[in-house]
Design a protein around this motif. Sequence first.
Motif, PDB file in Angstrom:
ATOM      1  N   ASN A   1       0.809  -1.211   0.000  1.00  0.00           N
ATOM      2  CA  ASN A   1       0.000   0.000   0.000  1.00  0.00           C
ATOM      3  C   ASN A   1       0.841   1.260   0.000  1.00  0.00           C
ATOM      4  O   ASN A   1       0.541   2.225  -0.681  1.00  0.00           O
TER       5      ASN A   1
ATOM      6  N   ILE B   1       2.348   1.778  -3.399  1.00  0.00           N
ATOM      7  CA  ILE B   1       1.339   2.237  -4.344  1.00  0.00           C
ATOM      8  C   ILE B   1       1.001   3.702  -4.084  1.00  0.00           C
ATOM      9  O   ILE B   1       0.886   4.514  -5.009  1.00  0.00           O
TER      10      ILE B   1
ATOM     11  N   GLY C   1      -2.901  -3.662  -2.860  1.00  0.00           N
ATOM     12  CA  GLY C   1      -3.280  -2.724  -1.832  1.00  0.00           C
ATOM     13  C   GLY C   1      -4.546  -3.112  -1.094  1.00  0.00           C
ATOM     14  O   GLY C   1      -5.084  -2.322  -0.324  1.00  0.00           O
TER      15      GLY C   1
ATOM     16  N   ASN D   1      -6.427  -4.700   1.856  1.00  0.00           N
ATOM     17  CA  ASN D   1      -6.046  -5.045   3.216  1.00  0.00           C
ATOM     18  C   ASN D   1      -6.507  -6.475   3.492  1.00  0.00           C
ATOM     19  O   ASN D   1      -7.640  -6.723   3.893  1.00  0.00           O
TER      20      ASN D   1
END
Lengths: 516, 297, 324, 324
Positions: A98, A101, D212, D214
């Motif tokens: 994350n 990104i 990405g 979760n």
Amino acid sequence: MSRLEELAHRHDDALLTEASRVAAGTPILELKGLQKNYGYVQALKPATMTFLAGEIHAIVGENGAGKSTLIKLLTGVITRTAGEILWCGHPVTLATPNEAIARGINAVHQEVVLCPHLTVAANLFLGDEVNRNGLMRTKQMETMAQAVLDDLGFGLPADVPLSSLTIGQQQLVATARAAMRGTQFLIFDEPTAYLTRQESAQLFKLIRRLQGEGVTIVYISHRLEEVFELADRVSVLRDGTHVGTRNIGDTNENELIALMINRSIEQIYHKEEIPLGEPILETRGLSGPGFEDISLSVRAGEIVGLYGLIGAGRSEFALGLYGRHPIFAGEIRWMGRKVEIRNERAAMELGIALAPESRRDQGLCLNLPIGLNINLPVFRKLSHGPVIGRADEAANADKQIRDLSIKTPSRRVLASAMSGGNQQKIVIGKWLSHGARLFIFDEPTVGVDVGTKAEIYRLFAKLLKEGAGIILISSYLPEVYELADRLHVFRGGRLVGSHDFHDATHEEVLGEAIGV
Amino acid sequence: QDVTIPIIVKDTTSFYWQIVLAGARAAGKDLGVNVPELGAQSEADINGQISILENAVAGKPAAIVIAPTEFKALGKPIDEAAKSVPIIGIDSAADSKAFKSFLTTDNVQGGRIAADGLAAAIKEMTGKEEGDVVILTNLPGVGSLEQRREGFLDQVKTKYPGLKVIADKYGDGQATTGLNMMTDLITANPNLVGVFASNLILGQGVGQAIAENNLGNKIKVIAFDSDDKTVGFLKDGSLAGLVVQDPYRMGYDGIKTALAVSKGETVPENVDTGANLVTKANMNEPKIDALINPKIK
Amino acid sequence: MTITSTDAAAVAPRRGMNILFSLTLIGLLLLLWIGLGIVTASFWTPLNISNLLRQGAMTAILAVGQTFVIITAGIDLSVGAIVGFSSVILAWLLQAGVPLWIAIAATLLLGVAIGTFHGFGIVRMGLPPFIITLATLTSLRGIGLLITNGSTISITNETFTNFARADFLGIPSLFWMVIMIALPAYVFLHLSRWGRYLFAVGSNSEAARLSGVNVNRTIYMAYILSATCAAFVGVLLASRIGIGNATQAEGWELQAIASSVIGGTSLFGAVGSVHGPLIGAFILATINNGANLLNVNSFWQRIITGLLIIVIVYFDQLRRRSSR
Amino acid sequence: MTITSTDAAAVAPRRGMNILFSLTLIGLLLLLWIGLGIVTASFWTPLNISNLLRQGAMTAILAVGQTFVIITAGIDLSVGAIVGFSSVILAWLLQAGVPLWIAIAATLLLGVAIGTFHGFGIVRMGLPPFIITLATLTSLRGIGLLITNGSTISITNETFTNFARADFLGIPSLFWMVIMIALPAYVFLHLSRWGRYLFAVGSNSEAARLSGVNVNRTIYMAYILSATCAAFVGVLLASRIGIGNATQAEGWELQAIASSVIGGTSLFGAVGSVHGPLIGAFILATINNGANLLNVNSFWQRIITGLLIIVIVYFDQLRRRSSR
Ligand SMILES: Nc1ncnc2c1ncn2[C@@H]1O[C@H](COP(=O)(O)OP(=O)(O)OP(=O)(O)O)[C@@H](O)[C@H]1O
Ligand SMILES: Nc1ncnc2c1ncn2[C@@H]1O[C@H](COP(=O)(O)OP(=O)(O)OP(=O)(O)O)[C@@H](O)[C@H]1O
Ligand SMILES: [Mg+2]
Ligand SMILES: [Mg+2]
């Protein structure tokens, strides 16, 4: 504004645009003593490298040199053992995908990491869905996805499940995905491994276009000519160590190879004069799912190359020959005798070996040891009565590991812990120990480094000299072109052209494959 | 033959309830009544029995005979069912006033009888009503087993202060578990003199443990219900006594009463079918013999 | 599954418990035994050890059979039902006067037949293993109940019923049966090529097929072995409790699967061993035995069993992960 | 799974049964209903339809919750235990004088807590879902039994116990509950991105993580939903049987998983829907209901249930395969 930029626009935020303020030609990403250990294996020794904004930076190195490890560290897939990463001049953790990104760092990984059960569109938008009132706009995403795919010229449908695509096509989807995300820094880990020239050219166009938009590109490949075609600078890794970075203008292939493997090789494509013998296999008008009316023959000592674009039907033809897929029409003659090959074992008993195209789906039992994978086709031979000869088992596995220089501490290591190229070598090794009369190698050198490639080609010659025949399927034209005694071109499941060694030019072969 | 009177038992997979069904079947044959034999597959499955009752009512029978699994839980469903069909209760009570007639054995009383039998057996062995005893229950949460346990514990507390209940354990419904529990209890408690195993499956498991260790003359076991296995244990002394009810009669009379109700005849509101202690001494008496060898086929 | 950015740092504070973490599964079992030896006087008596070995034996054999299936990434829910059913068939045959050895052989053959049926359902009909074995579970209990008419069939053959309580060389015969199954199972799974094929099919059946492994036959084999082990346990059960009863061994499938998973088998296939499930089964047996010896309230016993399962598997996971 | 070289030829003789093969699962359910309507007089009576809807309701809700978990390639064995446990907690709270709505809310919150614990065990402790939910299954039954001391707690609140029997617009309230759960579940699974994440995690959790998503939170979510559905079913069960009893709902986890798998969910993850498990649950309920109406011997009923499961899933598999 193109579809791509339009999509990228959705991602405007401070973290993401930070990188766009870095001036072209100044460092955007710096590694300081970056290091990664897997248990006792030092995959990446302390590395210090700099990537400049807006450049195309190639990374080359042998199999297992640590290239993918580096990329995984940068994209938050794995966490580093030690060292520091500076992004736009300040240290970042990049601990999770994350975070990467969010900063605009994306990658097309070596192994396709997408969800096979989801549609192409769902994969493209995964983690980044278009919502309204909390509900997904499935139709809208599909339209947008299709527009992007068309824009990139990939010609893929957006509404089919990903699993219905070939690996090459899946790789393209992964590329489209990375390009869509408001990327600032994009890493390609051997993107052309499964692509043909045609698709590679499209990919290169995309890469240049992204560079034009200011995106920094890192490009990993074992094909040095691609590196020279694309890159501004090139870094070399050897055994987890960064051994140097060169401007592309200041170096040449030989220097890079020498840096990579610490020695030089005179010639990659090893072709000996081997007298051709009796036909081993002939097919007459063979048809099955995905291929139609294929007539060809393979003689002892001969390499028969099959070239074509993705989806041309070469793999299907190979699987048909091998008894994995049913044959609808036509006949197979083995040593001049008509045979029916009902299943894989029947093929093996005749003396056919198939090293399949997809190492992940067809080639390897990933969560099992290397030794078991190598010996799987030959356990029958290694058994004394009901029990396997442990010494024979170890000896055979170790022999293949040595012969193919598979980089592993032990045959007991799981195949999943191997680098991509080393996995490919296991698939080859599996079939070398089987000792067949006809070897079908489907994309055998995908992801394999130059040094080992040369080794593998030498092994081919050895097999041929022992009286075997080889069908070599490759999407990498130079490989089939330089090695095949006879080259067949497939298009749309049909044989559209056949040439003897160096009978036609690259352009002619390509022309037949594309159908112009 | 168009009179249909279904009988709903607690657990069709148990021998005890099969005898009840055999009695009902015989009554059906004798009286010309069609008797569907229904029931859940475990005494703990309350919801299952409610569903079966609902389904039975949907078939519009002349009457329904039911052995409610749980006192409170079956109350409302029986009230509901009684609006369209007369209901006859057997074996256990339910929280409903809608029963036309009621043929029960008192499980609390059964537990008391077991305590009496155990005390007598221990006294016969050691000369006094003293020592360590354990009570084993096959499954938790089953109404009738809880009542037996209650009756047993109460009786021991009030009548036999010399008996000390040192373990009060529950199994998981399996004979093997009963067997394992018993062997472990034997190991851990050398002074054990008595056991109450409160149903058939446990009787089989515990009897086996006693037989395995040849402890029939050291540890007295009273079990509940009977089949030829436990009767065999009774004969060879591995079990000291069995508390047996009269399930056959319950089934037979249940159907008979239900038929009478459906014809509008008056029937006695409450019938106690009784529970008896069977020991080696009285097992050959004709009345007892009929109880432990029911004509089920 | 979880990724923390502080892998290296997280290791440090654990130092003190390192010994616990490095214990293998058998180490954890021994730890349980030593602990029980300290808190109870009767744990280490020969009688109790015999009991313990007897109590874990049947689950252990079931778990070994189940493991073959799980390694192929399948599951066999029917084993408990097969145990009950086999006890009924055996008792029934003995009651009908069939000689003991023939009755046992017939019962085991029935196990083979049931396993073959599972293989057929999976390979030919394309049913998920969960479904076909669930269906057999349901149907077999029904057939068993039909045969016994819901009651039990007593077994009067003394030789046979004495067997389960007999000892040989001071070790209970039931445990000898575990050894008798475990040794060939070990050779089969770890030393023969068929064992390798089980792993290969569980890991990637397409790769196995292209390597010339007869995937269908391998699947048949796994289910036949599992069902036959279950039928064998049915014979042992019949001997131990002296009756044939179709509702016995209810829930033993979960016990067997749990033993297997505690022993390190992965339900996604391709990971497993023969000794793992054996240890798993005896861990579960020890927990029950210990709770009985300590006279733990039956309800607390359940709570503790659940917690211990978590603790044991957690330690084992930690060890596995760190050894990687 | 099997490949024969005569695929093409094998298709021909099946022509005659084509209609059967092309039936969707709901078609098979309707076929069962029509068949039962023909052979029994009472099947299509309003009373019986009400019964049927009531009887399938609880499994249906459990199966929907379970499906979320299975789609992530997990499994939740604890749902049956949670149902029993929740009925106890609710009855206990009511007995202690807690107002009905608060008691219900507390029970549901407990479900959330249990699901969170499962998520924690899987995500943080790295335990296999099978193990952690098996452990909760065992422990929860123990705690419930401890609270009730092995017996039952009566619920005296008439409003509450009448609810499960009530109808609304001619449809049983329990079935309304199914609708109440199924609609948001459908939106969640098929229309929201969280649903998509469930599929992504089940399909390739590494890919999901790299995108990405979760992953940990998604896993928590699946287990929390499943446990909360189970707690809700516990509330419904308490209303239906009017007591709290910890041993209720034994084996319902298998029923729920079976409903889900019959409804087309794959135990390997990433394949599933909301309507599938609902239909699966009502197919199972119909088989039981029909057997009772037809007065099938309860042993035969088991045998037939097993066979019907095979037949139904077989036809469904065939349709899926041919539609591909
Ligand atoms: N998960 C893992 N566990 C243990 N070792 C690993 C793991 N992944 C990679 N390695 C090891 O790390 C080293 C570097 O691997 P990496 O994948 O970075 O190589 P690479 O340069 O990308 O090679 P290739 O060209 O073959 O893709 C190899 O020796 C490999 O065996
Ligand atoms: N089982 C099948 N039945 C019918 N068609 C199929 C089947 N499998 C694949 N195809 C189709 O056959 C065509 C040939 O695919 P194949 O993978 O053999 O091509 P290829 O020449 O090997 O290309 P690649 O470079 O992707 O390996 C594709 O269009 C594919 O969609
Ligand atoms: Mg790599
Ligand atoms: Mg191909």
